[in-house]
Design a protein around this motif. Structure first.
Motif, short mmCIF file in Angstrom:
data_model
loop_
_atom_site.label_atom_id
_atom_site.label_comp_id
_atom_site.label_asym_id
_atom_site.label_seq_id
_atom_site.Cartn_x
_atom_site.Cartn_y
_atom_site.Cartn_z
N LEU A 221 0.82 -1.23 0.00
CA LEU A 221 0.00 0.00 0.00
C LEU A 221 0.84 1.26 0.00
O LEU A 221 0.39 2.33 -0.40
N ARG A 222 2.08 1.15 0.46
CA ARG A 222 2.94 2.32 0.48
C ARG A 222 3.78 2.41 -0.79
O ARG A 222 3.85 3.45 -1.43
N LEU A 223 4.39 1.29 -1.15
CA LEU A 223 5.32 1.32 -2.29
C LEU A 223 4.72 0.74 -3.57
O LEU A 223 5.27 0.91 -4.65
N GLY A 224 3.57 0.09 -3.46
CA GLY A 224 3.02 -0.58 -4.64
C GLY A 224 1.96 0.18 -5.39
O GLY A 224 1.79 -0.01 -6.59
N VAL A 225 1.23 1.02 -4.71
CA VAL A 225 0.17 1.79 -5.36
C VAL A 225 0.00 3.15 -4.69
O VAL A 225 0.48 3.37 -3.58
N SER A 226 -0.70 4.02 -5.39
CA SER A 226 -1.18 5.24 -4.76
C SER A 226 -2.69 5.05 -4.64
O SER A 226 -3.40 5.09 -5.63
N ALA A 227 -3.13 4.76 -3.42
CA ALA A 227 -4.51 4.29 -3.22
C ALA A 227 -5.57 5.30 -3.61
O ALA A 227 -6.67 4.92 -4.02
N ASP A 228 -5.27 6.60 -3.50
CA ASP A 228 -6.27 7.61 -3.83
C ASP A 228 -6.49 7.74 -5.34
O ASP A 228 -7.51 8.26 -5.78
N ASN A 229 -5.51 7.30 -6.10
CA ASN A 229 -5.64 7.44 -7.56
C ASN A 229 -6.31 6.21 -8.16
O ASN A 229 -6.42 5.17 -7.52
N GLU B 39 -4.59 5.42 -13.54
CA GLU B 39 -3.57 6.42 -13.18
C GLU B 39 -2.33 5.75 -12.59
O GLU B 39 -1.20 6.14 -12.87
N ASN B 40 -2.56 4.73 -11.75
CA ASN B 40 -1.43 4.01 -11.17
C ASN B 40 -0.60 3.34 -12.26
O ASN B 40 0.62 3.26 -12.17
N ILE B 41 -1.29 2.85 -13.27
CA ILE B 41 -0.59 2.17 -14.37
C ILE B 41 0.13 3.20 -15.25
O ILE B 41 1.29 3.02 -15.62
N LEU C 23 -0.09 14.11 -13.65
CA LEU C 23 -0.37 12.84 -12.96
C LEU C 23 0.60 12.65 -11.80
O LEU C 23 0.21 12.28 -10.70
N ILE D 145 -0.24 12.26 -7.86
CA ILE D 145 0.19 11.10 -7.07
C ILE D 145 1.10 11.56 -5.93
O ILE D 145 1.02 11.05 -4.81
N SER E 166 -0.71 12.25 -2.98
CA SER E 166 -1.38 11.15 -2.31
C SER E 166 -0.37 10.16 -1.70
O SER E 166 -0.52 9.73 -0.56
N ASN E 167 0.65 9.80 -2.45
CA ASN E 167 1.63 8.84 -1.95
C ASN E 167 2.94 8.99 -2.72
O ASN E 167 3.15 8.34 -3.74
N ASP F 279 5.81 7.95 -1.90
CA ASP F 279 6.64 6.74 -1.83
C ASP F 279 6.41 5.86 -3.06
O ASP F 279 7.31 5.18 -3.54
N TYR F 280 5.18 5.88 -3.55
CA TYR F 280 4.88 5.09 -4.75
C TYR F 280 5.66 5.63 -5.94
O TYR F 280 6.20 4.86 -6.74
N ALA G 240 9.11 4.39 -5.76
CA ALA G 240 9.23 2.96 -6.08
C ALA G 240 9.15 2.70 -7.58
O ALA G 240 9.69 1.71 -8.05
#
Lengths: 521, 359
Positions: free
Chosen positions: A369-377, A381-383, B225, B229, B232-233, B235-236, B239
């Motif tokens: 949850l910290r290093l693998g995704v940005s949960a709010d997005n 967007e994460n991709i 983008l 991000i 929001s995070n 750290d992501y 990474a």
């Protein structure tokens, strides 16, 4: 139960008496329905009764509703419909503290102790929150109290130790002892024992049986069928928010449970993974690597290893033995104090994640949850953050990639525009795995790659990783606390223990017991 | 909002004032043509700060970026390329474009400076941007006092007026006759609004430009983008191999440049010169815009609405003072109450109250 001099324990004061016979359930859920935003029905009219002196295992695939169910019992969520009863009386928990006051305590997979404090200080905070200690209670008194209780229950815990200096097993032991001393009579274990090796888990099982014989109740959540079979009296299987089977100890066997959990899909689980044929070229080379943890301790002590093209190398070990730091250092997310990391002939030591990524390395990190995704997005967007390299994002292309990940890993999402935070833990993990498998061109570095996934999803992920290694020559290095996974997926195995690496072990000539010995020695 | 006004009325009554009179004065401001100016400027600044707040970078240095940019406009229009009689239209346009460009650049640099402190030295942007406001104030004060001090200022310490040719205003003549009755009043009011919008026509264009740029950058580009991000995070981002420091620098530079752009239009379209000391004679737009961005709960579409509400309340504060119904404190009370009620309402829209009976 427990008491500190001058203070009464919760069971002696404000708690309800323990259900006096087995005919009144300690905890009972009646017609519980819970729907999450986006219309996802997590629980659909579920009723369950749990009795005194009983160990009940809750099993189910990802998103079946197991966690939601226990979180309702523990006061984290409130049900949309239905009621929770404790000792036959309706209760309305606003938060976990209300549940704890009724003797219901949850221990999860991730220890909740505050790392910078000592065990005694952590216990003091918990005792204080349920009114069993005051802010002025001396920690020395708490320490003596812990020593006494620890001896009584046969759970070795050192009250003076700082939590960060403890091993994962010790932390989980402290968590369980803490649950007992704050008056737990219903212990909820949410995957709390899943990542312990069998030898360590057996110690806990012994304790659970002891706890049960004193009238304690355990609700055990796990996705590991053997773990459920080992200790539980009753196995309750959830599927898509409904209870689909309740099996007594004598009628439960792994095959039956699997069938209830996954239906037709369970057949896919029997397929064994083929071995890869590694190439001659080394893709990942680590030499005498030394890495510190967050507290400046040497977590990785002179580790050397290599991964050939098309090879899958697994690192087994109990949580907190340096594997997380090792993976982070290789991924460029943690500095190495000594040694060298070479990927695809490029020295990436302390060059940061950008250098590692630019070679075409997929990373499945610890702390998803910290290093693998940005949960709010959103998912797309994460991709896009990883894949889009142009100034202006081609959203059509990114949507296509996101759609591909969702479809390939069967992610339960209504669209690629869903914010990641609305997905269940397992589905978030699937997004990370799918994205990284798509990104990885040369190598994949992973930590617990199938964490939070049910058996069918985990098998699918392992299949996908293996197929990339065999067909496309991907070099895979992964660490996992799940020894079954390491044994199933790896071509070669190392064991990490207190930062030192043992092996490699040839799986044709090394037994599981031997590997476990290196894990716990 | 109605709840907020009622709450406000109660407080007024307790203070011994006539709530009806005060609320009437407040309400009148919401339909006053006088708020057009603030509305346009605050909308632009609201969007500028929206960019950094979306990236969880708290740019409270709008003031500094505003004045550093303003001095750039003075430098171009009065010192480097002063107007000369018979100057070609092409040159006039060039000077205006250059002034806007330099101001945008200077605002961006001022933001970038805070970004560098934040990104590469790890110093929180809040104190840095705040302190840079004072650095900007005193730098501008010094420049106004020394090299840009005007010659035709009747003894006042300030810059000269920017030549008329460079000013971005269009004057519609006042209407001589308006119809009778309600329809007449409405048409007269509409004409007054039109006059205000015409007067600040450059700001209307500026707002459209800022809104489009912000939308495009934030929702169509990779930088946007990454900024979202980052908010929001971060750290992501690290990474996946993104240089987080550069994102912080770019965010604050972009935010600052939009403030600078707005400042240039403000100077060319309204202020016309810089007084001394600069910090005591202007409207604190850089700070008020923070309120606009948060009142809009960082929702892109709501920025103009928030700017309109804040502009109206500011106008009301001035009217109340004139009518001796209270002073600027009224404005702050009303804004504060509005925000409080707004926050409470927001909580209730996200959560639901359920009453359950136990036992």
């Amino acid at each position: 139960m427990a008491s500190i001099k001058g203070l009464q324990s919760s069971t002696e004061s404000d708690q309800q008496p323990i259900g006096d016979n087995t005919s009144t359930p300690v905890v009972s859920l009646k017609r519980i329905t819970k729907t999450f935003p986006g219309g996802i029905v997590a629980l659909d009219n579920v009723s369950l009764e749990v009795y005194r002196g009983e160990i009940v295992a809750l099993l189910g695939e990802n998103g079946a509703g197991k966690s939601t169910l226990v979180k309702i019992v523990y006061g984290v969520y409130t049900p949309d419909k239905g009621r929770v009863y404790v000792d036959g009386k309706p209760v309305f928990f606003k938060n976990p503290r209300d549940a704890i006051r009724k003797g219901i305590v949850m221990v999860s997979q991730v220890p909740q102790l505050i790392e910078r404090l000592t065990v005694a200080e952590n216990f003091l905070l918990s005792l204080e929150s349920v009114g069993l200690a005051s802010p002025f209670t001396l920690t020395s008194r708490i320490s003596k109290f812990i020593e006494r209780e620890s001896e009584k229950y046969g759970i070795p815990v050192n009250p003076e130790a700082k939590v960060w200096s403890l091993t994962y097993t010790q932390k989980q032991m402290a968590e369980i002892l803490r649950a007992i001393v704050i008056g737990a009579r219903v212990l909820i274990l949410d995957e709390a024992l899943t990542y312990l090796p069998v030898i360590e888990r057996r110690k806990f099982t012994k304790f659970l049986l002891e706890f049960k014989s004193h009238g304690g109740t355990v609700i055990l959540i796990t996705h590991k069928i053997p773990e459920a079979l080992e200790s539980s009296d009753r196995i309750v299987v959830l599927r898509r928010g409904k209870i689909v089977a309740t099996l007594g100890k004598e009628e439960a066997d792994a095959e039956t449970i699997r069938r209830h959990m996954f239906g037709e899909e369970s057949k896919r689980l029997t397929e064994a993974l083929p071995r890869s044929k590694p190439g001659k070229r080394k893709i990942i080379v680590v030499e005498r690597l030394r890495v510190l943890d967050d507290y400046g301790r040497e977590a990785v002590r002179g580790v050397s290893l290599s991964v050939f093209r098309g090879e899958v190398v697994g690192i087994a070990g109990i949580v907190g033995n340096g594997q997380s730091e090792l993976v982070e250092a290789i991924a460029g997310l943690r500095r190495a104090v000594d040694g060298r990391i070479v990927i695809d002939d490029v020295d990436v030591t302390n060059k940061g994640a950008k250098a590692v990524r630019s070679i075409g390395v997929g990373i499945i990190p610890d702390h998803p949850l910290r290093l693998g995704v940005s949960a709010d997005n959103t998912i797309v967007e994460n991709i896009a953050a990883l894949f889009s390299k142009q100034l202006v994002i081609d959203w059509t292309e990114m949507r296509r990639l996101a759609g591909h990940v969702i479809k390939k890993l069967n992610v339960k999402a209504s669209s690629e525009d869903d914010p990641v935070k609305t997905l269940s833990g397992g589905n978030i993990m699937k997004i990370i795995i799918g994205r990284e498998l798509l990104y990885a061109k040369k190598a994949l570095v992973a930590y617990n790659p199938t964490r939070a996934l049910d058996e069918v999803s985990a098998a699918a992920v392992r299949g996908a990783i293996k197929s990339r290694a065999i067909n496309e020559g991907l070099a895979v290095l992964f660490a996992s606390e799940d020894l079954d996974e390491v044994l199933e997926l790896s071509d070669r195995v190392y064991v990490i223990n207190t930062g030192q690496l043992y092996g490699p072990f040839d799986l044709d000539t090394t037994s599981r017991d031997e590997i476990e010995k290196y894990m716990v020695m | 909002m109605i709840a907020g006004i009622l709450f406000y009325a109660t407080i007024l009554a307790l203070m011994g004032r006539n709530p009806v009179e005060v609320i009437y004065a407040l309400a009148r401001s919401f339909v006053s043509p006088g708020i057009v100016k603030d509305f346009l400027i605050l909308s632009m600044l609201g969007y500028a700060l929206y960019v950094s707040f979306k990236g969880a970078l708290f740019n409270i240095g709008g003031e500094g970026q505003f004045y550093i940019a303003a001095i750039g406009v003075i430098a171009i229009t009065l010192s480097l390329m002063p107007w000369s009689p018979g100057q070609s239209t092409a040159k006039t346009i060039l000077v205006i474009v250059l002034a806007v460009f330099v101001a945008t650049l200077l605002g961006g640099l001022w933001g970038l400076l805070a970004g560098v402190f934040r990104g590469y030295a790890g110093i929180d942007e809040v104190p840095v941007t705040l302190l840079l406001n004072y650095v900007a104030y005193y730098t501008v004060d010094y420049l106004v006092y020394s090299i840009f001090r005007g010659r035709h200022t009747y003894g006042y310490i300030r810059t000269d007026e920017i030549p008329e040719a460079y000013r971005l205003n269009y004057y519609l003549p006042p209407r001589t006759s308006s119809g009778e009755g309600l329809l007449g009043s409405l048409s007269s009011l509409a004409y007054q609004f039109l006059r205000e919008f015409a007067l600040y026509y450059a700001w209307v264009i500026g707002l459209a430009v800022v809104a489009l740029v912000v939308y495009f950058v934030m929702y169509r580009t990779r930088l946007g983008l990454l900024i979202r991000i980052h908010g929001s995070n971060s750290d992501y981002l690290r990474a996946i191999g993104v240089d987080v420091c550069r994102v912080a620098v770019a965010t604050l530079a972009l935010s600052g440049s939009l403030v600078g752009f707005t400042a240039s239009l403000y100077v060319l379209g309204y202020l016309g010169r810089l007084p001394y000391p600069v910090e005591e004679s202007t409207a604190n737009y850089g700070y008020i815009a923070i309120l606009v961005a948060w009142l809009a709960v960082l929702e892109y579409k709501l920025i103009p609405l928030a700017a309109y509400i804040v502009a109206a309340l500011r106008d009301a504060g001035i009217n109340l003072q004139v009518a001796q119904l209270g002073g600027t404190e009224q404005t702050f009370i009303s804004i504060g109450l509005l925000l409080t009620v707004f926050t409470v309402v927001k909580v209730f829209t996200e959560y639901r109250i359920e009453v359950r009976h136990s036992g």
